[in-house]
Design a protein around this motif. Structure first.
Motif, mmCIF file in Angstrom:
data_model
loop_
_atom_site.group_PDB
_atom_site.id
_atom_site.type_symbol
_atom_site.label_atom_id
_atom_site.label_comp_id
_atom_site.label_asym_id
_atom_site.label_seq_id
_atom_site.Cartn_x
_atom_site.Cartn_y
_atom_site.Cartn_z
ATOM 1 N N GLU A 124 0.278 -2.399 -2.632
ATOM 2 C CA GLU A 124 1.133 -1.285 -2.246
ATOM 3 C C GLU A 124 0.653 -0.021 -2.937
ATOM 4 O O GLU A 124 -0.062 -0.083 -3.944
ATOM 5 C CB GLU A 124 2.596 -1.555 -2.623
ATOM 6 C CG GLU A 124 2.842 -1.670 -4.116
ATOM 7 C CD GLU A 124 4.295 -1.953 -4.442
ATOM 8 O OE1 GLU A 124 5.118 -1.901 -3.524
ATOM 9 O OE2 GLU A 124 4.588 -2.220 -5.627
ATOM 10 N N ILE A 125 1.048 1.136 -2.386
ATOM 11 C CA ILE A 125 0.702 2.405 -3.019
ATOM 12 C C ILE A 125 1.628 2.607 -4.206
ATOM 13 O O ILE A 125 2.840 2.733 -4.046
ATOM 14 C CB ILE A 125 0.822 3.569 -2.020
ATOM 15 C CG1 ILE A 125 -0.162 3.369 -0.859
ATOM 16 C CG2 ILE A 125 0.539 4.902 -2.722
ATOM 17 C CD1 ILE A 125 -0.034 4.404 0.226
ATOM 18 N N ARG A 126 1.064 2.652 -5.407
ATOM 19 C CA ARG A 126 1.847 2.837 -6.623
ATOM 20 C C ARG A 126 1.902 4.308 -7.048
ATOM 21 O O ARG A 126 2.768 4.708 -7.815
ATOM 22 C CB ARG A 126 1.253 2.005 -7.762
ATOM 23 C CG ARG A 126 1.469 0.497 -7.612
ATOM 24 C CD ARG A 126 2.883 0.103 -8.031
ATOM 25 N NE ARG A 126 3.136 -1.307 -7.872
ATOM 26 C CZ ARG A 126 2.834 -2.231 -8.787
ATOM 27 N NH1 ARG A 126 2.240 -1.878 -9.909
ATOM 28 N NH2 ARG A 126 3.112 -3.496 -8.578
ATOM 29 N N GLY A 127 0.967 5.078 -6.575
ATOM 30 C CA GLY A 127 0.923 6.489 -6.935
ATOM 31 C C GLY A 127 -0.219 7.152 -6.202
ATOM 32 O O GLY A 127 -0.915 6.524 -5.389
ATOM 33 N N VAL A 128 -0.405 8.444 -6.467
ATOM 34 C CA VAL A 128 -1.501 9.184 -5.864
ATOM 35 C C VAL A 128 -2.161 10.046 -6.936
ATOM 36 O O VAL A 128 -1.549 10.374 -7.949
ATOM 37 C CB VAL A 128 -1.024 10.079 -4.700
ATOM 38 C CG1 VAL A 128 -0.469 9.257 -3.558
ATOM 39 C CG2 VAL A 128 0.017 11.092 -5.182
ATOM 40 N N SER A 129 -3.404 10.408 -6.694
ATOM 41 C CA SER A 129 -4.088 11.330 -7.596
ATOM 42 C C SER A 129 -3.585 12.742 -7.325
ATOM 43 O O SER A 129 -2.801 12.986 -6.400
ATOM 44 C CB SER A 129 -5.601 11.254 -7.371
ATOM 45 O OG SER A 129 -5.943 11.892 -6.153
ATOM 46 N N GLY A 130 -4.065 13.677 -8.119
ATOM 47 C CA GLY A 130 -3.684 15.064 -7.912
ATOM 48 C C GLY A 130 -4.176 15.617 -6.597
ATOM 49 O O GLY A 130 -3.701 16.658 -6.137
ATOM 50 N N GLU A 131 -5.128 14.927 -5.960
ATOM 51 C CA GLU A 131 -5.665 15.365 -4.681
ATOM 52 C C GLU A 131 -5.202 14.463 -3.546
ATOM 53 O O GLU A 131 -5.847 14.371 -2.498
ATOM 54 C CB GLU A 131 -7.187 15.424 -4.757
ATOM 55 C CG GLU A 131 -7.679 16.451 -5.777
ATOM 56 C CD GLU A 131 -9.182 16.556 -5.837
ATOM 57 O OE1 GLU A 131 -9.865 15.793 -5.108
ATOM 58 O OE2 GLU A 131 -9.691 17.385 -6.600
ATOM 59 N N MET A 132 -4.065 13.778 -3.786
ATOM 60 C CA MET A 132 -3.395 12.973 -2.764
ATOM 61 C C MET A 132 -4.194 11.736 -2.341
ATOM 62 O O MET A 132 -4.043 11.236 -1.226
ATOM 63 C CB MET A 132 -3.075 13.828 -1.532
ATOM 64 C CG MET A 132 -2.116 14.971 -1.799
ATOM 65 S SD MET A 132 -0.464 14.394 -2.208
ATOM 66 C CE MET A 132 0.077 13.742 -0.631
ATOM 67 N N VAL A 133 -5.046 11.236 -3.206
ATOM 68 C CA VAL A 133 -5.757 9.995 -2.934
ATOM 69 C C VAL A 133 -4.892 8.839 -3.427
ATOM 70 O O VAL A 133 -4.529 8.800 -4.610
ATOM 71 C CB VAL A 133 -7.133 9.971 -3.634
ATOM 72 C CG1 VAL A 133 -7.829 8.637 -3.387
ATOM 73 C CG2 VAL A 133 -7.987 11.130 -3.142
ATOM 74 N N PRO A 134 -4.535 7.881 -2.553
ATOM 75 C CA PRO A 134 -3.642 6.795 -2.980
ATOM 76 C C PRO A 134 -4.257 5.928 -4.061
ATOM 77 O O PRO A 134 -5.472 5.693 -4.097
ATOM 78 C CB PRO A 134 -3.433 5.984 -1.687
ATOM 79 C CG PRO A 134 -3.817 6.892 -0.576
ATOM 80 C CD PRO A 134 -4.892 7.789 -1.134
ATOM 81 N N ARG A 135 -3.390 5.439 -4.957
ATOM 82 C CA ARG A 135 -3.787 4.468 -5.981
ATOM 83 C C ARG A 135 -2.952 3.215 -5.746
ATOM 84 O O ARG A 135 -1.725 3.268 -5.751
ATOM 85 C CB ARG A 135 -3.561 5.029 -7.385
ATOM 86 C CG ARG A 135 -4.505 6.200 -7.702
ATOM 87 C CD ARG A 135 -4.176 6.832 -9.042
ATOM 88 N NE ARG A 135 -5.079 7.933 -9.352
ATOM 89 C CZ ARG A 135 -6.076 7.874 -10.219
ATOM 90 N NH1 ARG A 135 -6.291 6.763 -10.891
ATOM 91 N NH2 ARG A 135 -6.849 8.913 -10.435
ATOM 92 N N PHE A 136 -3.643 2.091 -5.532
ATOM 93 C CA PHE A 136 -2.984 0.861 -5.129
ATOM 94 C C PHE A 136 -2.768 -0.069 -6.315
ATOM 95 O O PHE A 136 -3.561 -0.093 -7.263
ATOM 96 C CB PHE A 136 -3.811 0.137 -4.064
ATOM 97 C CG PHE A 136 -3.932 0.905 -2.768
ATOM 98 C CD1 PHE A 136 -2.960 0.804 -1.794
ATOM 99 C CD2 PHE A 136 -5.021 1.741 -2.540
ATOM 100 C CE1 PHE A 136 -3.060 1.512 -0.604
ATOM 101 C CE2 PHE A 136 -5.140 2.452 -1.359
ATOM 102 C CZ PHE A 136 -4.151 2.336 -0.387
ATOM 103 N N GLY A 137 -1.693 -0.836 -6.224
ATOM 104 C CA GLY A 137 -1.399 -1.856 -7.214
ATOM 105 C C GLY A 137 -0.946 -3.131 -6.530
ATOM 106 O O GLY A 137 -0.501 -3.122 -5.375
#
Length: 578
Positions: A124-137
């Motif tokens: 799932e998407i746990r967060g995003v970078s400052g440039e809106m790139v998803p970070r998955f966990g």
């Protein structure tokens, strides 16, 4: 002799013609309009992908009118949307309108659907970078802060001798962005050749989530962190990282775009610690023991429901408290907020509490708050409290909170958010910057009879779009991250002196004449501020993270650099020339 057709079937020619027409209607390649629409989306994606390069390079003048192409987050969204529909539209036509057999038509979309569903069944998407790139966990795993367990500290560490005051400790870093709230320290002089004189890692440890920085005083460091359901103010031994105390409340703030945890950097003032949680709880704690002295729930005080709070301040309270000494009274100032933007008179820009008792001393202004923090500046030689609000910047009388002037600074706290601080340039002139295409401005506050007026002196939408970071100013030069690109900009200039990519939305701290830059991925660089071209002295990998980027401000106590992100913290002894 029979006159019947030789075939014996009078309908044969008509049937054959019908079959030929049906065969002719079958298409195995998309029609022209599909190619046209897909190409338009492909162009959108390509423009988004290269938008930052073009917008800050050969098409800079054109992009002055199209600022969205210079925002990396918007560029990434454009690239995603363009790339998706450039592929999706032909795929849909192929599946439902082409002449291929059903087994062939449905195979690609079925495989893609299974891959997507399978991926999101596990991640799932746990967060995003400052440039809106998803970070998955991992979907079924706990977040890093939930795996830490409860905060524990030895009771033997909680007591201690009376500590030094901020005034007595020459190395004190007592608040957000340092002693003067300007991302700048006068020293020490740093050795910049880290290959010959490498920074020494003193300790490293896991830490709870949040975007708080460290404050430091007399051998102790203070921060805020999230551990599962508990939002804590914590204290550690500076030289060992040993936990001393942690005081928590039941609260957890989370959004995908803002991630988890508190955002405030604690204030150290008069032997106490003042900290504001992401859900609006302001606490005053004993600096030695962590015992609660007083506490206020700002949402409860000002009648703000949780639903309204999300509409007003989508990413949680991020304001760091400000201390001020009146004649015979010490106060702590914090943005307050209000119940409904349509009820402007009910909004309160700032509230001041008695530092010792928590009693309300004054309230000032009627503006919706932002994510920035109040600061002190001199206008005509007298102190004023400067408040960066949602869509204005205002000056207030420190004794009464009365609003003295206002400068328009457009923004929306659940859209193009205002996060960056105002910096005094002297002579009643102020510098301010912001992301979302707004850039940098200088304005002046002028006395006008019994009041004040403001005037914009300079603005540039191309430089120093700081989004949720801050700048450092040295002489006539400003250093900051313009949507993740490090810039050196001369005040009132049209273009930067130099620019350097690769940092992301990190933080800067100016130490003497050396700029420390913490990149979003945890890379720490020492940068030359005097050079006409970008010159990086040295770089190390200071922090790492499983999911969270490094957005937290840095703290420097003497030669000890305290850094953290939402998953780990570290202390480095920086080499010095002293």
């Amino acid at each position: 002799m029979s006159s019947e057709p030789a075939s014996g079937n009078p309908e044969a020619p008509e049937s054959q013609a019908s079959d030929m027409v049906a065969s002719a209607e079958k298409r195995y390649l998309p029609p022209r309009w599909i190619w046209v629409v897909s190409t338009l989306f492909l162009i959108l994606g390509v423009v988004g992908f290269f938008g930052r390069v073009l917008g800050n390079g050969p098409l800079a003048d054109l992009y002055d009118a199209l600022w969205i192409f210079r925002d990396p987050a918007i560029c990434n969204v454009m690239a995603l949307i363009g790339g998706f529909f450039a592929c999706f539209i032909p795929l849909v036509w192929f599946t439902f309108a082409s002449g291929w057999p059903a087994a062939i038509r449905f195979t690609p979309i079925t495989l893609i659907g299974l891959i997507v569903v399978g991926f999101f069944a596990v991640y799932e998407i746990r967060g995003v970078s400052g440039e809106m790139v998803p970070r998955f966990g991992y979907r079924f795993g706990k977040a890093p802060d939930q795996r830490l367990g409860e905060f524990t500290a030895s009771e033997a560490n909680q007591a201690g001798d009376e500590s030094l005051t901020v005034a007595d400790d020459p190395n004190a870093f007592p608040q957000f962005l340092g002693p003067e709230r300007d991302s700048r320290l006068p020293g020490p002089q740093l050795e910049t050749d880290w290959a010959a004189h490498p920074p020494e890692e003193i300790w490293r440890m896991p830490i709870g989530a949040g975007w708080s920085g460290f404050s430091a005083l007399d051998g102790r460091i203070y921060t805020m962190e999230q551990r599962d359901h508990e939002e804590l103010v914590t204290c550690y031994d500076m030289k060992t990282g040993t936990p001393i105390w942690g005081t928590g409340i039941e609260a957890r703030h989370y959004t995908v775009m803002g991630y988890v945890g508190p955002r405030c950097t604690p204030l150290l003032f008069d032997g106490r610690v003042y900290a504001l949680g992401a859900t609006g709880v302001l606490r005053c704690l004993n600096g030695r023991s962590g015992e609660v002295v007083w506490q206020h729930d700002l949402l409860e005080m000002y009648g703000v429901s949780s639903d309204v709070e999300v509409k007003n301040i989508a990413w949680g309270r991020a304001n760091s408290p400000l201390a001020y000494e009146l004649d015979g009274r010490k106060i702590v100032i914090i943005p307050a907020g209000g119940p409904d933007k349509t009820k402007k008179d009910a909004m309160v820009s700032l509230v001041a509490f008695d530092a010792a008792t928590g009693e309300t001393v004054w309230e000032g202004g009627h503006e919706q708050i932002s994510y920035a923090s109040p600061s002190v500046a001199q206008i005509d030689g007298k102190d004023q409290i400067i408040s960066v609000n949602e869509s204005t910047i205002t000056g207030h009388d420190p004794a009464t909170g009365k609003q003295l002037w206002s400068f328009d600074w457009p923004g929306n706290s659940n859209g193009n958010a205002t996060c960056s601080q105002v910096h005094s340039l002297g002579n009643n002139r102020f510098f301010v910057s912001k992301g979302y295409g707004q850039g940098a401005s200088i304005f002046e506050v002028k006395a006008d009879g019994d009041g004040f007026t403001t005037e914009a002196l300079w603005s540039n939408t191309r430089v120093l779009k700081t989004k949720f970071t801050n700048v450092a100013i040295l002489g006539d030069y400003v250093f900051g991250l313009n949507d993740g690109i490090l810039e050196k900009v001369k005040l009132e200039a049209k273009r930067p002196e130099w620019r350097e990519r690769g940092f992301g939305h990190g933080q800067v701290l100016l130490v003497d004449d050396v700029l420390l830059v913490m990149g979003e991925e945890g890379n720490l660089a020492a940068v030359d501020t005097a050079s006409e071209d970008y010159h990086e002295f040295s770089r190390i990998k200071a922090l790492s993270g499983e999911i969270a980027p490094t957005w937290n401000p840095m703290c420097l106590y003497g030669d000890l650099l305290l850094v953290r992100n939402a998953e780990e913290a570290a202390c480095y002894k920086l080499p010095t020339k002293n």
